[in-house]
Design a protein around this motif. Sequence first.
Motif, short mmCIF file in Angstrom:
data_model
loop_
_atom_site.label_atom_id
_atom_site.label_comp_id
_atom_site.label_asym_id
_atom_site.label_seq_id
_atom_site.Cartn_x
_atom_site.Cartn_y
_atom_site.Cartn_z
N ASN A 1 1.02 -1.12 0.08
CA ASN A 1 0.26 -0.22 -0.38
C ASN A 1 1.01 0.87 0.17
O ASN A 1 0.72 1.91 0.66
N PRO A 2 1.84 1.38 -0.69
CA PRO A 2 2.93 2.40 -1.35
C PRO A 2 2.24 3.93 -0.55
O PRO A 2 2.67 4.45 0.04
N SER A 3 0.84 3.93 -1.72
CA SER A 3 0.17 5.30 -1.12
C SER A 3 -0.39 5.87 0.37
O SER A 3 0.61 6.82 0.80
N ASP A 4 -0.51 4.61 1.69
CA ASP A 4 -0.62 4.61 2.69
C ASP A 4 1.05 5.25 3.80
O ASP A 4 0.19 5.97 4.20
N LEU B 1 5.24 4.12 -8.26
CA LEU B 1 4.97 5.65 -9.11
C LEU B 1 4.44 5.62 -8.36
O LEU B 1 2.91 5.58 -9.13
N THR B 2 3.00 6.23 -7.72
CA THR B 2 2.35 6.27 -7.40
C THR B 2 1.98 7.45 -7.89
O THR B 2 2.65 8.46 -7.95
N GLU C 1 0.46 10.36 -6.03
CA GLU C 1 1.35 11.54 -5.13
C GLU C 1 2.26 11.17 -6.42
O GLU C 1 3.04 12.88 -5.47
N VAL C 2 3.47 9.87 -6.47
CA VAL C 2 4.67 11.06 -7.07
C VAL C 2 4.59 11.16 -8.16
O VAL C 2 5.26 12.01 -8.18
N ARG C 3 3.71 10.93 -9.01
CA ARG C 3 3.28 11.53 -10.01
C ARG C 3 3.14 12.91 -10.46
O ARG C 3 3.33 14.20 -10.87
N THR C 4 1.95 13.71 -9.15
CA THR C 4 1.70 14.71 -8.93
C THR C 4 3.15 15.50 -8.58
O THR C 4 3.22 16.39 -9.40
N LYS C 5 3.75 15.03 -7.57
CA LYS C 5 5.53 15.57 -7.29
C LYS C 5 5.87 15.59 -8.51
O LYS C 5 7.26 16.70 -9.10
N ILE C 6 6.28 15.03 -9.29
CA ILE C 6 7.44 14.68 -10.28
C ILE C 6 6.15 15.77 -11.65
O ILE C 6 7.24 17.01 -11.98
N ASP C 7 5.05 16.28 -11.53
CA ASP C 7 4.63 17.48 -11.86
C ASP C 7 4.90 18.82 -12.33
O ASP C 7 5.64 19.63 -12.56
N GLU C 8 5.41 18.95 -10.50
CA GLU C 8 5.49 19.58 -9.98
C GLU C 8 6.84 20.20 -10.03
O GLU C 8 7.13 21.48 -9.98
#
Length: 288
Positions: free
Chosen positions: A10-13, A61-62, A64-71
Amino acid sequence: MASSKLVPSNPSDVMVIRDLTPNLTTLSVPFLRAGAIRIGGRATLARLPTGNLAVFSPVALTPEVRTKIDELAGPRGGTVSHIVAPDLEHHIFLSEWKSAFPGAKLIGPAGLPEKRAKTAAQHNPDPRIKDDPFAVVFPLGDEAKKRSVKVDPDFDAAFDYEFVDAHANREIAFFHRPDRTLIQADLLFNLPAHEQYSRVPEDQRSTSRLADRIFTALQTTEGDLTWVRRFHWHVASRRNRPSFNASIRRINQWDFVNIVPCHGETMLGDGKERFRNVFAWHLQDEPK
C-alpha cells in the motif's frame, strides 16, 4: 526473494514525500531486508539544470509521486530523463518508471543488466523486473576506465560520481553539487528508519526483534561507532580494501553537507562529519 515480499503493498498509504532542498525531493517508504529487518527505503528526485528530473533508487510510482513530478518538472516543461540504480540491489522499480517515462536513460553498475535479464528469463519471473536496456553502465576495471564514464551534459552539469566497485553491492555514490548533497544507497546507512516507518501503524514500527537491534547497531552514525567501523573494515571492504579506501577518500573530497541514504534517516548539515566518523579507519588507512 520476490520483490512482493520486500516492498509495501500500500505505498500511497505509507510513503513520506519531502522536499529536502530546493532541487531534491525524497520518497521514503518502509522496507524489509531479507523480509525481516526494518531498514526502510528511499528514492530521491533531483531536478537537473534543464528542468528534467533524475530519480535514484526508485520506489513505487504512486499517483502522489506523479503529482510531485509534475510539480517539480512542470514549470519548465521537463520530464524524468534519468532512472538510476545506484547498486546491484536498488532496481526493483526500474521497469515501472521506464514504462512511464520511455525516453529516460537507465543507469546502473556492471552486472545489473545481466542480473535483471536472468530474473526476467526465469520460468516464474518477478513481474516487476524486465530486461530493460541500460543507457549507461559503470564498468569494472582499472581506474582510468572508471574515470572515463560520462552520463550526458544535462546530468553531468549537476553531479559528480564515484563507482565504489570494491563494495559487495557495487555502489555508485553521487554528489549533487548545487545542493551539496551526497546521494547513495548501501554505502552508508543511518538507522533506525524513523521517517520511513512514520506512517506505518504503531504496532508495526517496533524494532524489538533481535535482528533489528543487531543490524541497527552495525548501521548507524550515532553513538559509539566502534562496531560500525569494524563492519565496514572487516566486512564491507574486505574484497579490495585499498580500492575501497581510495573511493572513500575521493568521496571525502567532495564539498557535501547533506547525505541522503536509502536506509535510515537523512543527514542535513552534518553529513560530512558523520561520513568522516563512520569511515575514519578508511581515511586513515588503518584501524585505531
